[in-house]
Scaffold this motif. Sequence first.
Motif, PDB file in Angstrom:
ATOM      1  N   VAL A  40       0.818  -1.217   0.000  1.00 35.20           N
ATOM      2  CA  VAL A  40       0.000   0.000   0.000  1.00 35.20           C
ATOM      3  C   VAL A  40       0.851   1.267   0.000  1.00 35.20           C
ATOM      4  O   VAL A  40       0.313   2.362  -0.049  1.00 35.20           O
ATOM      5  N   ARG A  54      -5.028  -2.730   6.685  1.00 36.25           N
ATOM      6  CA  ARG A  54      -4.017  -1.742   7.042  1.00 36.25           C
ATOM      7  C   ARG A  54      -4.408  -1.016   8.320  1.00 36.25           C
ATOM      8  O   ARG A  54      -5.533  -0.544   8.474  1.00 36.25           O
ATOM      9  N   CYS A  62       2.295   0.670   8.350  1.00 40.74           N
ATOM     10  CA  CYS A  62       1.260  -0.196   8.905  1.00 40.74           C
ATOM     11  C   CYS A  62       1.722  -0.698  10.264  1.00 40.74           C
ATOM     12  O   CYS A  62       2.856  -1.160  10.418  1.00 40.74           O
ATOM     13  N   LYS A 106      -1.865  -0.671  -4.190  1.00 44.92           N
ATOM     14  CA  LYS A 106      -3.201  -1.177  -3.869  1.00 44.92           C
ATOM     15  C   LYS A 106      -3.681  -0.640  -2.528  1.00 44.92           C
ATOM     16  O   LYS A 106      -2.939   0.010  -1.812  1.00 44.92           O
ATOM     17  N   THR A 107      -4.915  -0.942  -2.196  1.00 46.67           N
ATOM     18  CA  THR A 107      -5.438  -0.671  -0.865  1.00 46.67           C
ATOM     19  C   THR A 107      -5.560  -1.999  -0.136  1.00 46.67           C
ATOM     20  O   THR A 107      -5.672  -3.046  -0.749  1.00 46.67           O
ATOM     21  N   CYS A 108      -5.508  -1.945   1.181  1.00 46.92           N
ATOM     22  CA  CYS A 108      -5.590  -3.155   1.997  1.00 46.92           C
ATOM     23  C   CYS A 108      -6.589  -2.903   3.115  1.00 46.92           C
ATOM     24  O   CYS A 108      -6.454  -1.943   3.869  1.00 46.92           O
ATOM     25  N   LYS A 109      -7.602  -3.761   3.214  1.00 48.63           N
ATOM     26  CA  LYS A 109      -8.629  -3.550   4.239  1.00 48.63           C
ATOM     27  C   LYS A 109      -8.109  -3.827   5.637  1.00 48.63           C
ATOM     28  O   LYS A 109      -8.739  -3.458   6.616  1.00 48.63           O
ATOM     29  N   ASP A 138       2.656   2.676   2.414  1.00 45.93           N
ATOM     30  CA  ASP A 138       2.422   3.493   3.601  1.00 45.93           C
ATOM     31  C   ASP A 138       2.787   2.676   4.838  1.00 45.93           C
ATOM     32  O   ASP A 138       2.988   1.469   4.750  1.00 45.93           O
TER      33      ASP A 138
END
Length: 94
Positions: free
Chosen positions: A57, A83, A61, A78-81, A59
């Motif tokens: 992502v 995170r 975490c 991508k996005t990660c649910k 960023d």
Amino acid sequence: MCWSCNPYCGGCKPPKEKPRACPICGTYNFPERKNCKRCGTELPPLPKRPTVMCLYVDDLCANPCNKHKKPSQDGIVKTCKYRTPPPNTSDNSE
């Protein structure tokens, strides 16, 4: 790809905390317990998980899974649910 989910694996989502042994009697206790279920001894605090730079992502975490080790295969961020943003450590109470 997994055939079934092992909650302690951490491959596709953050792993669950493993049961911990009581330092006195050796009984295993769930991580949310503060005292041993058998002898009542206060259990040591859980170690903090390190905050890492997630390449998946792009960023930080605070509760990483194994996706943080490499970027997505197509190179798109991508996005990660799962995170978890790191806690704010700056102190602005002046």
